[in-house]
Scaffold this active site. Structure first.
Site, PDB file in Angstrom:
ATOM      1  N   GLY A 425      -4.335  -9.803  29.336  1.00  0.00           N
ATOM      2  CA  GLY A 425      -5.685 -10.226  29.682  1.00  0.00           C
ATOM      3  C   GLY A 425      -6.237  -9.526  30.896  1.00  0.00           C
ATOM      4  O   GLY A 425      -7.421  -9.614  31.187  1.00  0.00           O
ATOM      5  N   ILE A 428      -4.655  -2.813  30.615  1.00  0.00           N
ATOM      6  CA  ILE A 428      -3.566  -2.047  30.016  1.00  0.00           C
ATOM      7  C   ILE A 428      -2.726  -1.414  31.130  1.00  0.00           C
ATOM      8  O   ILE A 428      -3.258  -0.954  32.134  1.00  0.00           O
ATOM      9  CB  ILE A 428      -4.120  -0.949  29.096  1.00  0.00           C
ATOM     10  CG1 ILE A 428      -5.000  -1.567  28.005  1.00  0.00           C
ATOM     11  CG2 ILE A 428      -2.993  -0.149  28.451  1.00  0.00           C
ATOM     12  CD1 ILE A 428      -5.694  -0.550  27.135  1.00  0.00           C
ATOM     13  N   VAL A 429      -1.402  -1.413  30.926  1.00  0.00           N
ATOM     14  CA  VAL A 429      -0.491  -0.803  31.893  1.00  0.00           C
ATOM     15  C   VAL A 429       0.148   0.424  31.240  1.00  0.00           C
ATOM     16  O   VAL A 429       0.601   0.363  30.093  1.00  0.00           O
ATOM     17  CB  VAL A 429       0.608  -1.785  32.338  1.00  0.00           C
ATOM     18  CG1 VAL A 429       1.514  -1.129  33.378  1.00  0.00           C
ATOM     19  CG2 VAL A 429      -0.006  -3.044  32.913  1.00  0.00           C
ATOM     20  N   ASP A 543       1.081 -17.247  39.018  1.00  0.00           N
ATOM     21  CA  ASP A 543       1.390 -16.996  37.602  1.00  0.00           C
ATOM     22  C   ASP A 543       2.780 -16.389  37.463  1.00  0.00           C
ATOM     23  O   ASP A 543       2.977 -15.408  36.770  1.00  0.00           O
ATOM     24  CB  ASP A 543       0.340 -16.072  36.994  1.00  0.00           C
ATOM     25  CG  ASP A 543       0.506 -15.927  35.478  1.00  0.00           C
ATOM     26  OD1 ASP A 543       1.128 -16.816  34.873  1.00  0.00           O
ATOM     27  OD2 ASP A 543       0.037 -14.931  34.919  1.00  0.00           O
TER      28      ASP A 543
END
Length: 717
Positions: A425, A428-429, A543
Site C-alpha cells: 500500500g 513498490i520496492v 506497524d
C-alpha cells in the site's frame, strides 16, 4: 637436413595449433591416450594464447580422461560442465567444444575471448546454460543456436556481437534467462518472440541497436520477473498495451528508444514513474509532463475513444462534405461581449482589493490595526494559502544523500539494474544493483498529490539520522513532482515471515534453531527500544510485523519502514494509499501522522486492542506487536490459528492453552522439540511475550525492560 623436422614442427606450431594437437595425439603412446572428450578440451587449450593464472596448467594429455582438470566436471566419466570464469584467458572459442555430447553447462564469462561464436559449438545439443558474458566475441549469433532445445540460460552480454537475432532462437522454448545487453545487435526481434519463449523469467536486451516496434506478444511472457530491460535501443512506434499484461511486479524499462504516442495505463504499465520512459521524446501522457494532443487517442483503456480532455462535447456540426461549419456572427459577438464583461469584473475586483489594502495601511498607521487585519483577510483571494504552495515552488531534481558514504548520483541510480522486491500500500520496492556492485533497496512513494517539500525534507532527514545496528539505514532520497524515492541499505536474507514459515511456493524449508530465534528476538527488542527512547524524535513504529523485520547475512534483524506512513502521507497521490484508505473506511485501522499503512488482513492481528478506539499510536502498540511476533516465533504458527472451522488469533490461542494447562509441547514449534535443553529459556521468553500482549496497555513492559530481561537470560547461560 637433420634440422628440418624441428623447423617443420615450429612452422606448424605457429600456423596451426590444431595440427600440433593432432601430431601430439598421433605420436602419444596408446597407454596414455586421452578419451575423445579430453582431445576436444585440449583443442580449447591450444586456442588459448594467454593463461596468466595457469588455470589450464593441469590439462595434460597423459591423463586417461579430463575429469580431474581445473574447471571440468564429469558424471560417469563424461564431461557435463566446463566453468572457467574470470580467469583472464586470452584466445578464441573452438568448434570442438560442440563434440562434448554430454556438456550441459559452459561458463567462460569475464575472460578476454575474441573472434566469432562458432556454429559448431551448438552441436552440443544438451546444453542447458551458455554463459559467455564479458568477453570480446564479435560477429552474428549463428542460427544453429536453435538446435539447443534444452537451453535455459543464455547470457552473451557485454560482447561485440552484431547482426539480427536468428529466427531459430524462438525454438529454444525452455529458455528462462535471456541476457544480450551491451552488444551491437540490430533489426527487429524475431516474429513469435513472445509467443514462443513462454518460459522466460529474465529478459535484458538493453544497450543494443534493435529497431522496429516492440512485439505485442511480449505481453504473453507471464513468467517474467524483476526488470524487463528494453532500454537504450532504437525501438520505434507506440508502446503496445499488451505489455500491461505482464505480472504487476515486473518493472518495464523502456528508456532511451524512439517510442512515440500515449503511454498505456494498464496492468504492469500502470502507476509507473516517468523514469521508466525518459529518453523517448515522442511519448506523451501520464506519467510524463508532456500531454498528448487532442488528435491522439487516449492511452487509458478505461476511457472511451471519443473522450475529450475538456470534458465538453464538440458542438460543431458536420456538413455533408465533412467540413466543420464556422460560428455564426451572433455567436462571435456574444463571445466577445462576455469576455469584455468578465475582464471588467476582474479589474473592478482587483481595484477594490487594492483600495482596501491601501486603506488598511493608512488605518494601521493611525492605530486602527484590527480593521487592517480584516482587510488583509478579505484580500486573500489573490493569494494561495501557504500550505497549498508546493514548498515555495521548489521542485527538486537531484538525489539528496543523507550519509557521507553515498558515492552515487541520480544518473547512476537510474542506470543500475533493478528488480522488483515487493508491492504494498505504500508503493513498490526495488532491489537495485549499481555498476560497482553496491546493492540498494529503493522505495517509490508516489507520483503526485500535495507538494509539501519542506515538510517532507524535515521528516526524511530526521529519519536519516537514525543509526542503529538493528534498524535499516536510510541513505538518500529523491523528490520531484512526479517521483519520490527513498534509498535504503539492501538487507539480503529476506524477511522474518519467510524465515519462520518458509517462502510461498517453495517446498524446501529449514526451521530456525532456538539460538537464532533468540538472537532475532533480542535484536528486534534493541531496535525498538532505541526508536522509543533514544532516536531524535522518539519514534513509534506503529506497524511492526515480521514482514518488515529484515534479516542480514548472519540472520541479524533489521527493523524497516518506521516513519514511512508519515512520508507517504506527505508525498500524497499514491494510488495504493488511496485504495488502502478506501478499505480503511470498512475496516478498523490504525492511522496517524507517524503510522505506516493501515493494517488489514493478517496484519490486523499484530495491532493492539486499543488501536480500534484511537488513531494515535503509542509505544505500547509496538510492545503488543512485539509480543505477537515472539509468540509466532515460539509456536511457529501464523498470527491467525485455524481450529477446525474456527479462526482464532494467536494471542487468544496461546492464552487458552495456558488456561487449559496444556503441555508446553502443544504450544512450542514442533521443530524446537529436539532442543529440550533450552526449555527453560523458551518458557522465559513465553512469559515475556504474554506480558507484552496484556490487554491493558499500562500493564505491558517497556521495550527497555524487555531488552534487560533478554540480556539477563542470555548472560545466565
Amino acid at each position: 637436413m637433420a634440422s628440418s623436422p624441428p623447423l617443420l614442427l615450429l612452422f606448424l606450431f605457429l600456423c596451426s595449433p590444431f595440427l600440433v594437437l593432432v601430431l601430439v595425439l598421433v605420436l602419444a603412446p596408446p597407454s596414455h591416450a586421452l578419451n575423445g572428450e579430453g582431445f576436444a578440451l585440449l583443442t580449447f587449450k591450444t586456442s588459448i594464447r594467454e593463461d596468466p593464472g595457469n588455470s589450464l596448467l593441469n590439462w595434460n594429455s597423459s591423463d586417461p580422461n579430463p575429469c580431474s582438470w581445473n574447471g571440468v566436471t564429469c558424471i560417469s566419466a563424461l564431461v557435463v560442465s566446463l566453468s572457467l570464469p574470470k580467469k583472464r584467458l586470452v584466445g578464441s572459442l573452438p568448434s570442438s567444444l560442440g563434440s562434448l555430447t554430454s556438456l550441459r553447462h559452459l561458463n567462460l564469462r569475464t575472460n578476454r575471448l575474441f573472434g566469432p561464436v562458432p556454429s559448431g559449438l551448438f552441436a552440443a545439443v544438451g546444453l542447458q546454460s551458455l554463459v559467455l558474458y564479458g568477453n570480446s566475441l564479435y560477429g552474428p549469433l549463428p542460427p544453429e543456436i536453435g538446435n539447443l532445445a534444452y537451453l535455459q540460460i543464455l547470457d552473451l552480454s557485454h560482447n561485440l556481437l552484431d547482426g539480427s537475432l536468428p529466427y531459430s532462437l524462438i525454438q529454444c522454448k525452455r529458455l528462462k534467462t535471456l541476457v544480450l545487453s551491451h552488444n551491437n545487435f540490430t533489426n527487429s526481434l524475431p516474429d513469435g518472440f513472445g509467443s514462443s519463449l513462454l518460459a522466460l523469467e529474465k529478459l535484458d536486451l538493453s544497450y543494443n541497436q534493435f529497431t522496429g516496434p516492440i512485439p505485442s506478444d511480449i505481453g504473453n511472457l507471464s513468467s517474467l520477473q524483476g526488470t524487463v530491460d528494453l532500454s537504450h535501443n532504437l525501438f520505434s512506434g507506440s508502446i503496445p498495451p499488451s505489455l500491461g499484461n505482464l505480472p504487476e511486479k515486473v518493472y518495464i524499462d523502456l528508456t532511451y528508444n524512439n517510442l512515440s504516442g500515449p503511454i498505456p495505463q494498464n496492468g504492469a504499465l500502470e502507476n509507473r514513474g516517468p523514469t521508466a520512459f525518459i529518453g523517448n521524446p515522442g511519448l506523451c501522457g501520464p506519467p510524463l509532463k508532456n500531454p498528448c494532443s487532442s488528435d491522439v487517442p487516449s492511452s487509458n483503456p478505461f476511457l472511451p475513444s471519443n473522450y475529450s480532455p475538456s470534458g465538453v462535447e464538440a458542438s460543431a456540426n458536420l456538413t455533408g462534405s465533412g467540413r466543420t461549419k464556422g460560428l455564426s456572427r451572433n455567436a462571435v459577438v456574444a463571445i466577445v461581449v462576455s469576455d469584455v464583461i468578465g475582464i471588467g469584473l476582474i479589474a473592478l475586483l482587483f481595484f477594490y482589493c487594492y483600495w482596501r489594502a491601501i486603506s488598511s495601511r493608512e488605518n494601521e498607521e493611525g492605530g486602527n490595526s484590527d480593521k487592517g487585519t480584516k482587510c488583509r483577510k478579505d484580500c486573500n483571494c489573490f493569494r494561495k494559502e501557504e500550505s497549498e504552495t508546493p514548498s515555495e515552488d521548489i521542485e527538486q531534481y537531484d538525489l539528496v544523500p543523507l550519509d557521507r558514504h553515498v558515492r552515487f548520483d541520480l544518473d547512476e541510480l537510474l542506470k543500475a539494474s533493478a528488480f522488483v522486491l515487493g508491492k504494498s500500500g505504500i508503493g513498490i520496492v526495488y532491489k537495485v544493483v549499481m555498476e560497482d556492485g553496491v546493492t540498494l533497496a529503493v522505495r517509490r512513494l508516489g507520483e503526485g498529490g500535495l507538494q509539501r517539500f519542506k515538510e517532507f525534507q524535515t521528516e526524511v532527514e530526521a529519519i536519516g539520522k537514525v543509526r542503529h545496528p538493528n534498524i535499516v539505514t536510510l541513505r538518500a532520497y529523491y523528490w520531484s513532482v512526479d517521483e519520490k524515492l527513498l534509498i535504503y541499505d539492501y538487507i539480503p536474507n529476506g524477511n522474518l515471515t519467510a524465515a519462520i514459515h518458509g517462502k510461498a511456493g517453495v517446498i524446501a524449508f529449514t526451521p530456525l534453531l532456538w539460538d537464532v530465534r533468540l538472537k532475532i528476538m533480542q535484536g528486534i527488542a534493541r531496535g525498538l527500544a532505541f526508536l522509543h527512547e533514544f532516536s531524535p524524535k522518539k519514534y513509534v513504529h506503529g506497524d511492526l510485523r515480521p514482514n518488515n523485520v529484515l534479516l542480514g547475512m548472519d540472520m541479524e534483524p533489521y527493523i524497516s519502514d518506521f516513519g514511512l506512513g508519515r512520508l507517504a502521507n506527505i508525498a500524497g497521490g499514491s494510488p495504493f494509499l488511496q485504495s488502502d484508505r478506501m478499505a480503511a473506511e470498512k475496516t478498523p485501522t490504525q492511522q496517524s501522522d507517524i503510522s505506516v499503512s493501515p493494517l488489514v488482513s493478517k496484519g490486523s492481528f499484530y495491532q493492539a486492542p486499543e488501536a480500534l478506539k484511537t488513531l494515535k499510536p503509542s509505544q505500547k502498540w509496538d510492545v503488543y506487536s512485539y509480543g505477537v511476533i515472539l509468540l509466532e516465533m515460539i509456536s511457529g504458527r501464523s498470527p491467525v490459528v485455524l481450529l477446525e472451522t474456527l479462526e482464532i488469533d494467536l494471542v487468544r490461542w496461546v492464552q487458552s492453552c495456558i488456561e487449559e494447562k496444556k503441555p508446553l509441547a502443544d504450544v512450542l514449534d514442533p521443530s524446537l522439540s529436539r532442543e529440550v535443553d533450552r526449555e527453560d529459556e523458551m518458557i522465559a521468553v513465553l512469559k515475556i511475550a504474554l506480558a507484552c500482549v496484556q490487554a491493558n496497555p499500562e500493564r505491558r513492559p517497556t521495550m527497555r525492560h524487555v531488552v534487560d530481561t533478554l540480556d539477563r537470560l542470555m548472560n545466565s547461560r
